[in-house]
Design an enzyme around this catalytic site. Sequence first.
Site, mmCIF file in Angstrom:
data_model
loop_
_atom_site.group_PDB
_atom_site.id
_atom_site.type_symbol
_atom_site.label_atom_id
_atom_site.label_comp_id
_atom_site.label_asym_id
_atom_site.label_seq_id
_atom_site.Cartn_x
_atom_site.Cartn_y
_atom_site.Cartn_z
ATOM 1 N N ARG A 144 44.179 -5.766 -0.348
ATOM 2 C CA ARG A 144 43.577 -5.557 -1.675
ATOM 3 C C ARG A 144 44.266 -4.450 -2.474
ATOM 4 O O ARG A 144 44.425 -4.554 -3.688
ATOM 5 C CB ARG A 144 42.108 -5.163 -1.515
ATOM 6 C CG ARG A 144 41.197 -6.235 -0.988
ATOM 7 C CD ARG A 144 39.786 -5.685 -0.786
ATOM 8 N NE ARG A 144 39.383 -4.912 -1.961
ATOM 9 C CZ ARG A 144 38.901 -5.469 -3.064
ATOM 10 N NH1 ARG A 144 38.744 -6.774 -3.122
ATOM 11 N NH2 ARG A 144 38.561 -4.730 -4.088
ATOM 12 N N HIS B 110 45.877 -3.166 -6.715
ATOM 13 C CA HIS B 110 45.767 -1.954 -7.539
ATOM 14 C C HIS B 110 47.153 -1.433 -7.906
ATOM 15 O O HIS B 110 47.400 -0.987 -9.026
ATOM 16 C CB HIS B 110 44.997 -0.858 -6.805
ATOM 17 C CG HIS B 110 43.583 -1.226 -6.481
ATOM 18 N ND1 HIS B 110 42.744 -1.835 -7.393
ATOM 19 C CD2 HIS B 110 42.837 -1.063 -5.342
ATOM 20 C CE1 HIS B 110 41.560 -2.037 -6.817
ATOM 21 N NE2 HIS B 110 41.598 -1.593 -5.585
ATOM 22 N N TRP C 295 43.399 -10.778 -6.705
ATOM 23 C CA TRP C 295 44.799 -11.123 -7.030
ATOM 24 C C TRP C 295 45.679 -10.928 -5.787
ATOM 25 O O TRP C 295 46.507 -11.776 -5.463
ATOM 26 C CB TRP C 295 45.279 -10.224 -8.171
ATOM 27 C CG TRP C 295 46.655 -10.504 -8.683
ATOM 28 C CD1 TRP C 295 46.993 -11.336 -9.707
ATOM 29 C CD2 TRP C 295 47.887 -9.941 -8.198
ATOM 30 N NE1 TRP C 295 48.353 -11.331 -9.901
ATOM 31 C CE2 TRP C 295 48.932 -10.481 -8.989
ATOM 32 C CE3 TRP C 295 48.213 -9.044 -7.188
ATOM 33 C CZ2 TRP C 295 50.279 -10.144 -8.798
ATOM 34 C CZ3 TRP C 295 49.544 -8.710 -6.994
ATOM 35 C CH2 TRP C 295 50.557 -9.263 -7.793
ATOM 36 N N GLU D 17 31.787 -6.484 -29.470
ATOM 37 C CA GLU D 17 32.163 -7.875 -29.223
ATOM 38 C C GLU D 17 32.626 -7.926 -27.769
ATOM 39 O O GLU D 17 33.351 -7.020 -27.313
ATOM 40 C CB GLU D 17 33.333 -8.283 -30.133
ATOM 41 C CG GLU D 17 32.982 -8.353 -31.585
ATOM 42 C CD GLU D 17 32.000 -9.475 -31.895
ATOM 43 O OE1 GLU D 17 32.148 -10.560 -31.318
ATOM 44 O OE2 GLU D 17 31.083 -9.253 -32.700
ATOM 45 N N ASP E 73 39.531 -5.702 -14.075
ATOM 46 C CA ASP E 73 38.982 -6.254 -12.828
ATOM 47 C C ASP E 73 39.874 -7.366 -12.259
ATOM 48 O O ASP E 73 40.624 -8.010 -12.984
ATOM 49 C CB ASP E 73 37.574 -6.801 -13.102
ATOM 50 C CG ASP E 73 36.804 -7.025 -11.816
ATOM 51 O OD1 ASP E 73 37.146 -6.406 -10.790
ATOM 52 O OD2 ASP E 73 35.866 -7.846 -11.824
ATOM 53 N N GLY E 74 39.726 -7.577 -10.951
ATOM 54 C CA GLY E 74 40.397 -8.706 -10.304
ATOM 55 C C GLY E 74 41.596 -8.310 -9.458
ATOM 56 O O GLY E 74 42.296 -9.177 -8.928
ATOM 57 N N THR F 113 31.298 4.760 -10.529
ATOM 58 C CA THR F 113 30.519 5.528 -9.542
ATOM 59 C C THR F 113 30.284 4.667 -8.289
ATOM 60 O O THR F 113 30.287 5.172 -7.176
ATOM 61 C CB THR F 113 29.147 5.963 -10.132
ATOM 62 O OG1 THR F 113 28.617 4.871 -10.884
ATOM 63 C CG2 THR F 113 29.267 7.154 -11.045
ATOM 64 N N LEU G 230 46.492 7.747 -30.848
ATOM 65 C CA LEU G 230 45.551 6.955 -30.036
ATOM 66 C C LEU G 230 44.760 7.854 -29.081
ATOM 67 O O LEU G 230 45.341 8.734 -28.432
ATOM 68 C CB LEU G 230 46.355 5.928 -29.218
ATOM 69 C CG LEU G 230 45.584 5.136 -28.165
ATOM 70 C CD1 LEU G 230 44.668 4.108 -28.816
ATOM 71 C CD2 LEU G 230 46.543 4.447 -27.201
ATOM 72 N N ARG H 79 36.945 -7.817 -20.460
ATOM 73 C CA ARG H 79 36.892 -7.739 -19.001
ATOM 74 C C ARG H 79 37.811 -8.802 -18.433
ATOM 75 O O ARG H 79 37.670 -9.988 -18.766
ATOM 76 C CB ARG H 79 35.473 -7.942 -18.476
ATOM 77 C CG ARG H 79 35.413 -7.852 -16.946
ATOM 78 C CD ARG H 79 34.023 -8.031 -16.390
ATOM 79 N NE ARG H 79 34.043 -7.747 -14.961
ATOM 80 C CZ ARG H 79 33.154 -7.011 -14.313
ATOM 81 N NH1 ARG H 79 32.145 -6.494 -14.950
ATOM 82 N NH2 ARG H 79 33.268 -6.806 -13.020
ATOM 83 N N ARG I 193 33.836 2.225 -1.552
ATOM 84 C CA ARG I 193 34.969 1.446 -1.026
ATOM 85 C C ARG I 193 35.643 2.186 0.131
ATOM 86 O O ARG I 193 35.484 3.398 0.276
ATOM 87 C CB ARG I 193 35.982 1.203 -2.140
ATOM 88 C CG ARG I 193 35.368 0.336 -3.223
ATOM 89 C CD ARG I 193 36.408 -0.346 -4.050
ATOM 90 N NE ARG I 193 35.733 -1.262 -4.947
ATOM 91 C CZ ARG I 193 36.339 -2.200 -5.642
ATOM 92 N NH1 ARG I 193 37.635 -2.365 -5.557
ATOM 93 N NH2 ARG I 193 35.655 -2.991 -6.435
HETATM 94 C C1 FPP Z 1 38.752 -3.585 -9.997
HETATM 95 O O1 FPP Z 1 39.412 -4.484 -9.172
HETATM 96 C C2 FPP Z 1 39.627 -2.500 -10.309
HETATM 97 C C3 FPP Z 1 39.458 -1.237 -9.896
HETATM 98 C C4 FPP Z 1 38.329 -0.803 -9.038
HETATM 99 C C5 FPP Z 1 40.424 -0.207 -10.213
HETATM 100 C C6 FPP Z 1 41.244 -0.405 -11.465
HETATM 101 C C7 FPP Z 1 42.455 0.363 -11.251
HETATM 102 C C8 FPP Z 1 43.700 0.018 -11.655
HETATM 103 C C9 FPP Z 1 44.002 -1.102 -12.544
HETATM 104 C C10 FPP Z 1 44.855 0.797 -11.193
HETATM 105 C C11 FPP Z 1 44.669 2.267 -11.406
HETATM 106 C C12 FPP Z 1 45.691 2.724 -12.267
HETATM 107 C C13 FPP Z 1 45.611 3.780 -13.048
HETATM 108 C C14 FPP Z 1 46.765 4.097 -13.867
HETATM 109 C C15 FPP Z 1 44.414 4.604 -13.117
HETATM 110 P P1 FPP Z 1 38.703 -4.990 -7.831
HETATM 111 O O2 FPP Z 1 39.395 -4.358 -6.684
HETATM 112 O O3 FPP Z 1 37.248 -4.729 -7.916
HETATM 113 O O4 FPP Z 1 39.054 -6.495 -7.883
HETATM 114 P P2 FPP Z 1 38.207 -7.671 -7.247
HETATM 115 O O5 FPP Z 1 37.064 -7.906 -8.178
HETATM 116 O O6 FPP Z 1 39.173 -8.776 -7.243
HETATM 117 O O7 FPP Z 1 37.766 -7.240 -5.889
#
Ligand code: FPP
Length: 252
Positions: A31, A35, A23, A198, A18-19, A64, A129, A179, A69
Amino acid sequence: MIEKYKVKQCKNVAVIMDGNGRWAQERARNRVWGHVRGSRIVSDIVQSADDLGVESLTLYAFSTENWCRPQFEIKTLFKLLKKFLIKERPRIIKNKIKFRVIGDWAKLPKDTREIISELQEDTKDFSGLKLTFAFGYGGRAEIVESVKKMVDSGMEITEENISNSLYAPDISDIDLLIRTGGDQRISNFLLWQCAYAELYFTETKWPSFTREEFEAIIYQVENRERRFGSVMSMESLESSKKLAEVNSQIFS
Ligand code: FPP
């Protein structure tokens, strides 16, 4: 050569990445840039988990709830997943990683679905893995589907049967859920499997997360005492079980 540390407790790890959006916004970027940068970290963490002897790593890539978005953001996530799979395929095969996607990924573009199916098929017998991406995934939906399967096949509703009817039964109990991004929630991720996990929440936003931080978290949690509702640690629980077995053999 110093032998690399291998995990003892944290064999089954899950991560909520997340984040990303925040970021990017902190850097005055769109945004989706978050990603894009976040997707670059994924292979480092997979490699680190593999090196540490983690048996199963499950990454939350798309929930889900994320279907709400903007289309551009959803399409970018699809593209990043495809790019990752094409780029990482040789390494996944070389390292005998068993790759899977859990969730409802039927809405992904056809070519990406084909890449996933092919990689799943080619790695299904690998013993390294277990790398699982949760995509279009929701923990409640997974439990509901599991129970439906059981009802349809006339199975008795037991904890064991529910576990065995989940998307990937061999993921089983999560030892550690990490997280990133500062929020302290589970967000519908692996609800059944996290019963005794944990939990570790870090302020670091996913694109700034590093292999070093991942390893530091693992080392820290390796030293936590896990009692699973008992008053004893698992280790002492095991030795007291052994003692009870020996006693019953002696006194029977
Ligand atoms: C949450 O960040 C993250 C996601 C919804 C997607 C996670 C995806 C990736 C890390 C990249 C995908 C890569 C692969 C290889 C599958 P957010 O946008 O909700 O962040 P925020 O809380 O700052 O809004």
